[in-house]
Scaffold this active site. Structure first.
Site, PDB file in Angstrom:
ATOM      1  N   GLY A  98       0.756  -0.965  -0.022  1.00 44.33           N
ATOM      2  CA  GLY A  98       0.149  -0.301   0.185  1.00 44.33           C
ATOM      3  C   GLY A  98       0.798   1.633   0.167  1.00 44.33           C
ATOM      4  O   GLY A  98       2.166   1.181  -0.118  1.00 44.33           O
ATOM      5  N   ASP A  99      -0.219   2.565  -0.271  1.00 39.55           N
ATOM      6  CA  ASP A  99       0.961   3.851   0.163  1.00 39.55           C
ATOM      7  C   ASP A  99       1.975   3.870  -1.043  1.00 39.55           C
ATOM      8  O   ASP A  99       2.773   4.806  -0.525  1.00 39.55           O
ATOM      9  CB  ASP A  99       1.487   3.521   1.177  1.00 39.55           C
ATOM     10  CG  ASP A  99       1.206   3.862   2.256  1.00 39.55           C
ATOM     11  OD1 ASP A  99      -0.277   3.921   3.157  1.00 39.55           O
ATOM     12  OD2 ASP A  99       1.029   3.172   3.708  1.00 39.55           O
ATOM     13  N   GLY A 134      -6.387   5.580   2.716  1.00 40.60           N
ATOM     14  CA  GLY A 134      -5.947   7.058   2.547  1.00 40.60           C
ATOM     15  C   GLY A 134      -5.668   7.474   1.260  1.00 40.60           C
ATOM     16  O   GLY A 134      -4.573   7.462   0.879  1.00 40.60           O
ATOM     17  N   HIS A 135      -6.166   7.971   0.643  1.00 38.36           N
ATOM     18  CA  HIS A 135      -5.817   8.257  -0.544  1.00 38.36           C
ATOM     19  C   HIS A 135      -5.250   9.808  -0.746  1.00 38.36           C
ATOM     20  O   HIS A 135      -6.476  10.938  -0.709  1.00 38.36           O
ATOM     21  CB  HIS A 135      -6.679   8.422  -2.219  1.00 38.36           C
ATOM     22  CG  HIS A 135      -6.560   6.759  -2.373  1.00 38.36           C
ATOM     23  ND1 HIS A 135      -7.463   6.171  -3.129  1.00 38.36           N
ATOM     24  CD2 HIS A 135      -5.867   5.807  -2.211  1.00 38.36           C
ATOM     25  CE1 HIS A 135      -6.724   4.822  -3.763  1.00 38.36           C
ATOM     26  NE2 HIS A 135      -6.119   4.283  -2.595  1.00 38.36           N
ATOM     27  N   THR A 136      -4.317  10.951  -0.964  1.00 34.82           N
ATOM     28  CA  THR A 136      -4.169  11.899  -0.772  1.00 34.82           C
ATOM     29  C   THR A 136      -3.808  12.689  -2.175  1.00 34.82           C
ATOM     30  O   THR A 136      -2.967  12.237  -3.236  1.00 34.82           O
ATOM     31  CB  THR A 136      -2.709  12.301  -0.102  1.00 34.82           C
ATOM     32  OG1 THR A 136      -2.552  11.382   1.136  1.00 34.82           O
ATOM     33  CG2 THR A 136      -2.309  14.127   0.040  1.00 34.82           C
ATOM     34  N   PRO A 181       4.086   6.857  11.161  1.00 40.41           N
ATOM     35  CA  PRO A 181       5.473   6.252  10.349  1.00 40.41           C
ATOM     36  C   PRO A 181       5.397   5.643   8.998  1.00 40.41           C
ATOM     37  O   PRO A 181       5.136   4.108  10.082  1.00 40.41           O
ATOM     38  CB  PRO A 181       6.880   6.657  11.320  1.00 40.41           C
ATOM     39  CG  PRO A 181       5.799   6.146  12.424  1.00 40.41           C
ATOM     40  CD  PRO A 181       4.915   6.821  12.554  1.00 40.41           C
ATOM     41  N   ARG A 182       6.083   5.339   7.925  1.00 41.27           N
ATOM     42  CA  ARG A 182       5.849   4.025   7.658  1.00 41.27           C
ATOM     43  C   ARG A 182       7.312   3.695   8.211  1.00 41.27           C
ATOM     44  O   ARG A 182       8.290   4.662   7.400  1.00 41.27           O
ATOM     45  CB  ARG A 182       5.243   4.906   5.609  1.00 41.27           C
ATOM     46  CG  ARG A 182       4.110   5.106   5.697  1.00 41.27           C
ATOM     47  CD  ARG A 182       3.581   5.411   4.088  1.00 41.27           C
ATOM     48  NE  ARG A 182       1.936   6.124   4.331  1.00 41.27           N
ATOM     49  CZ  ARG A 182       2.038   7.035   3.687  1.00 41.27           C
ATOM     50  NH1 ARG A 182       2.950   7.200   2.624  1.00 41.27           N
ATOM     51  NH2 ARG A 182       1.047   7.016   3.333  1.00 41.27           N
ATOM     52  N   THR A 235      -4.072   7.754   6.595  1.00 44.82           N
ATOM     53  CA  THR A 235      -5.251   7.535   7.620  1.00 44.82           C
ATOM     54  C   THR A 235      -5.082   7.699   9.108  1.00 44.82           C
ATOM     55  O   THR A 235      -5.667   8.305   9.625  1.00 44.82           O
ATOM     56  CB  THR A 235      -5.952   6.451   7.258  1.00 44.82           C
ATOM     57  OG1 THR A 235      -5.727   6.476   5.903  1.00 44.82           O
ATOM     58  CG2 THR A 235      -6.586   5.710   8.088  1.00 44.82           C
ATOM     59  N   GLN A 247      -5.035  -0.021  -0.549  1.00 45.15           N
ATOM     60  CA  GLN A 247      -4.195  -1.088  -0.371  1.00 45.15           C
ATOM     61  C   GLN A 247      -3.435  -1.289  -1.409  1.00 45.15           C
ATOM     62  O   GLN A 247      -2.965  -1.104  -2.442  1.00 45.15           O
ATOM     63  CB  GLN A 247      -4.033  -1.880   1.071  1.00 45.15           C
ATOM     64  CG  GLN A 247      -5.482  -1.646   2.187  1.00 45.15           C
ATOM     65  CD  GLN A 247      -6.938  -1.256   2.285  1.00 45.15           C
ATOM     66  OE1 GLN A 247      -7.278  -2.683   1.238  1.00 45.15           O
ATOM     67  NE2 GLN A 247      -7.745  -0.270   2.648  1.00 45.15           N
ATOM     68  N   LYS A 298      -1.447   5.635  -5.426  1.00 42.51           N
ATOM     69  CA  LYS A 298      -2.135   5.220  -6.207  1.00 42.51           C
ATOM     70  C   LYS A 298      -3.439   6.242  -6.008  1.00 42.51           C
ATOM     71  O   LYS A 298      -3.805   6.693  -7.545  1.00 42.51           O
ATOM     72  CB  LYS A 298      -3.145   4.246  -5.305  1.00 42.51           C
ATOM     73  CG  LYS A 298      -2.721   2.447  -5.648  1.00 42.51           C
ATOM     74  CD  LYS A 298      -3.460   1.150  -4.970  1.00 42.51           C
ATOM     75  CE  LYS A 298      -3.720   1.871  -3.885  1.00 42.51           C
ATOM     76  NZ  LYS A 298      -2.315   1.590  -2.567  1.00 42.51           N
ATOM     77  N   GLY A 299      -3.589   6.944  -5.592  1.00 38.64           N
ATOM     78  CA  GLY A 299      -4.485   8.428  -5.249  1.00 38.64           C
ATOM     79  C   GLY A 299      -4.319   8.558  -6.840  1.00 38.64           C
ATOM     80  O   GLY A 299      -5.104   9.324  -7.180  1.00 38.64           O
ATOM     81  N   LYS A 348       7.621   8.127  -7.017  1.00 37.37           N
ATOM     82  CA  LYS A 348       8.332   8.394  -6.390  1.00 37.37           C
ATOM     83  C   LYS A 348      10.134   9.008  -5.856  1.00 37.37           C
ATOM     84  O   LYS A 348      10.725   7.874  -5.706  1.00 37.37           O
ATOM     85  CB  LYS A 348       8.227   8.150  -4.497  1.00 37.37           C
ATOM     86  CG  LYS A 348       6.515   8.962  -3.886  1.00 37.37           C
ATOM     87  CD  LYS A 348       7.219   8.720  -2.586  1.00 37.37           C
ATOM     88  CE  LYS A 348       5.885   9.794  -2.044  1.00 37.37           C
ATOM     89  NZ  LYS A 348       6.093  10.044  -0.476  1.00 37.37           N
ATOM     90  N   LEU A 349      10.169   8.203  -7.752  1.00 34.25           N
ATOM     91  CA  LEU A 349      11.353   8.321  -8.665  1.00 34.25           C
ATOM     92  C   LEU A 349      12.781   9.432  -7.847  1.00 34.25           C
ATOM     93  O   LEU A 349      13.939   9.174  -7.445  1.00 34.25           O
ATOM     94  CB  LEU A 349      12.053   8.201 -10.025  1.00 34.25           C
ATOM     95  CG  LEU A 349      13.223   7.738 -10.393  1.00 34.25           C
ATOM     96  CD1 LEU A 349      13.725   6.421  -9.516  1.00 34.25           C
ATOM     97  CD2 LEU A 349      12.602   7.474 -11.920  1.00 34.25           C
TER      98      LEU A 349
END
Length: 389
Positions: free
Chosen positions: A12-13, A40-42, A305-306, A301, A225, A16-17, A332-333
């Site tokens: 997830g994260d 949680g799609h930002t 911290p990830r 969401t 997810q 996708k959003g 995010k490259l």
């Protein structure tokens, strides 16, 4: 654009959003097909940040119809809150812009209480659930104790179904988990007004999506997810409570699998994970902190911290297979800019044995060590670059 499924390929994260929002420019409908408000799609539109948990990201495109499918479990309070948020931005005032499947199941207060009390009891062995009642709602669905949206928006049927299931849920909360039970009246007082607000949106979503397919409309199926959080194909038991892979797009929206033309997997240029569970490429030192800080790796969401680590090709091969993917989007490259050396996990070492396939046994995965291929990093800023060379 044909019918396209967007799925996450990691935990997830993956972003996708933002990809859904990009694809939505050519879509006629966007369908959310699984999960709950644990997603949680930002989105950042015109400099304004919005986080959506239930309503598909495409809602900000005025011409697009958004659908919450039958595979989603819905917290009515969260859904109403999001509708009001979107209306405050001058949208969602047109009838038929948002459809909620009449077969979608509800998350009610006792689901959230059970979720939270269970995690508390598990202590260090907790899964890392968001505590939003998603798992217990899916449990009730499978046990035929769930309450669906079609029943919720009919006050008499809702009260009848609640009276049937609440005593058993209360008994479990009080006697097994040591919590305080709910009264029938307190739930009705809060939730009957919410039903009134949601009633205009409840419809036969399956029929709508099928008609759109027959008319050759462009449909985007939005997953939540990631693949490795899938109930069947993820790092069980450290997973979510629904199927997150592309096959669920058909089941969770009420159309056949032949309606799907493409499956696009979203992959972050490194790997992140929220909550507990094995994570072979996890980084604990300065590089992990670099990825977390520069990448803004905090849950949309939960705010948690990830955990961060290098990109994992074993994990991604697994995602390609179980999703039947036809394409990739890499996000995010730019976060990797400035790192002198990059590492890519190409296999696992399990007690001296090289593994190229993702283990299904979580106990084996815990013992796996990543086999890395080292690559030279770069210092250049990637913003604004539009050509690979």
């Amino acid at each position: 654009m044909p019918s396209v499924v967007i799925v996450g390929t990691q935990w997830g994260d993956e972003g996708k959003g933002k990809v859904v929002d990009l694809f939505t420019e050519k879509a006629d409908a966007v369908v959310r097909f699984q999960g709950g408000n644990n997603a949680g799609h930002t989105l950042v539109i015109n400099g304004i940040k919005t986080v959506l948990h239930l309503i598909p990201s495409g809602i900000f495109h005025k011409r697009v119809v958004c659908v919450i499918g039958n595979g989603v479990v819905i917290d009515p309070a969260v859904c109403v809150e999001e509708i009001e948020l979107i209306r405050s931005k001058g949208l969602l005032n047109k009838s038929g812009k948002l459809l909620i499947s009449e077969n979608a199941h509800l998350i009610l207060p006792y689901h959230k209480k059970i979720d939270q009390l269970r995690e508390k009891q598990k202590g260090e062995g907790k899964i890392g659930t968001t505590g939003r009642g998603i798992g217990p709602a899916y449990e009730d669905k499978a046990a035929r104790m769930g309450i669906r949206m079609t029943e919720f928006v009919n006050p008499e049927i809702f009260k009848k179904r609640l009276a049937e299931v609440l005593p058993e849920r209360n008994l479990y909360i009080e006697k097994i988990l040591g919590g305080t039970p709910f009264t029938f009246d307190e739930i009705c007082k809060i939730y009957l007004p919410l039903a009134e607000q949601l009633r205009p949106f409840v419809a036969n979503a399956s029929s709508f999506v099928q008609q759109a397919v027959l008319k050759k409309k462009n449909i985007l199926f939005e997953g939540a997810q990631g693949t490795s959080l899938d109930l069947d194909h993820g790092t069980y038991p450290f997973v979510t409570s629904s199927n997150t892979v592309a096959g669920e797009a058909a089941c969770g929206s009420g159309v056949g699998p032949t309606a799907i033309d493409e499956v696009i997997g979203i992959t972050k240029a490194y790997t992140t994970r929220v909550g507990s569970g094995p994570f072979p490429t996890e980084l604990d030192g300065a590089v992990g902190q670099h990825l977390q800080k520069k990448g803004g790796e905090f849950g949309a969401t939960t705010g948690r911290p990830r955990r961060c680590g290098w990109i994992d090709l074993v994990l991604l091969r697994h995602a390609v297979r179980v999703n039947g993917m036809t394409g990739y989007v890499l996000t995010k490259l730019d976060i990797l800019s400035g790192l002198p050396e990059l590492q890519v996990c190409v296999a696992y070492d399990y007690k001296g044995k090289r593994l190229s396939e993702f283990p299904t046994n979580v106990e084996i995965l815990k013992e796996c060590r990543p086999v890395f291929k080292k690559m030279k990093g770069w210092k250049e800023d990637l913003q604004g670059i539009r050509k690979l060379k």
